[in-house]
Design an enzyme around this catalytic site. Structure first.
Site, short mmCIF file in Angstrom:
data_model
loop_
_atom_site.label_atom_id
_atom_site.label_comp_id
_atom_site.label_asym_id
_atom_site.label_seq_id
_atom_site.Cartn_x
_atom_site.Cartn_y
_atom_site.Cartn_z
N SER A 98 0.83 -1.20 0.00
CA SER A 98 0.00 0.00 0.00
C SER A 98 0.87 1.25 0.00
CB SER A 98 -0.89 0.00 1.25
OG SER A 98 -1.44 1.28 1.45
N CYS A 99 0.45 2.27 -0.74
CA CYS A 99 1.19 3.54 -0.77
C CYS A 99 1.26 4.17 0.61
CB CYS A 99 0.55 4.51 -1.75
SG CYS A 99 0.73 4.03 -3.46
N SER A 100 0.31 3.84 1.49
CA SER A 100 0.28 4.45 2.81
C SER A 100 1.07 3.65 3.84
CB SER A 100 -1.17 4.60 3.27
OG SER A 100 -1.79 3.33 3.33
N SER A 101 1.65 2.54 3.45
CA SER A 101 2.43 1.73 4.38
C SER A 101 3.69 2.48 4.80
CB SER A 101 2.83 0.42 3.70
OG SER A 101 3.69 -0.32 4.53
#
Length: 203
Positions: A98-101
């Site tokens: 995920s890009c938000s990881s």
């Protein structure tokens, strides 16, 4: 497919055309993707920088999200166990694709040891300098991320890097200490794997 079924069900519920949201039939290749982007009214794209660039150059209005490289700062005011648990959940969800990881954690000196201990309690394992070099050689090849190592478990990452230490193979996520940022410090960038860069800062 199931996600599309849910979206179509909601479109029907509001009497909207179901074909507002579609997917390409497999196998999907670049030429089909390019043609799709040229024919639609709006492209919303995420993924690699090449995907985003292709959308922007398609001639269609596009909204793109490129590389994700979230960083979290842990200072003396943090609840360390809670922070470690949340970082672990972020770093292990979908093997950190995920890009938000979280890709990096900056830990202030004052809580360095207890925070590292908390991360280990929540499944993290810290690589030593030699292990860090070995995984770097395996993960980046000719300046690019090795696709065979993306979205893989720590056990697979260790296997592909020749790392045999049991604590690493059985961990939920791996950690490497890093000192700098930029191309010469690849761990400072997006890794798309359960591998967390750890920075220590005075303040």
């Amino acid at each position: 497919s199931r996600l599309l079924e849910y979206i179509h069900a909601e479109l029907r519920r509001v009497d909207a055309p179901v074909h507002l949201v579609q997917k390409l039939s497999p196998p999907v290749d670049r030429s089909a993707t390019k043609e799709l982007m040229e024919r639609v009214d709006l492209v919303v794209v995420t993924g690699s920088q090449s995907n985003v660039s292709a959308a922007y150059s398609s001639g269609t209005p596009a909204i793109g999200v490129g590389v994700g490289n979230a960083t979290v700062i842990v200072d003396e005011s943090a609840g360390l166990e809670d922070a470690a648990k949340r970082i672990m959940l972020s770093k292990t969800f979908d093997h950190a694709t995920s890009c938000s990881s979280e890709n990096a954690v900056i830990i202030l000196d004052e809580v360095r040891r207890p925070m590292l201990d908390a991360l280990v309690r929540h499944g993290g394992a810290l690589l030593d300098a030699d292990e860090k070099k070995r995984i770097q050689v395996a993960l980046w090849q000719q300046g690019r991320l090795n696709r065979g190592m993306l979205a893989r478990s720590p056990e697979v990452l260790c296997e592909l890097s020749g790392l045999g230490r049991k604590e690493l193979r059985e961990s939920a996520f791996l950690m490497v200490e890093e000192q700098g940022v930029g191309p010469e410090y690849p761990f400072s960038g997006e890794k798309l794997s359960p591998l967390l860069a750890v920075y220590i800062a005075a303040d």
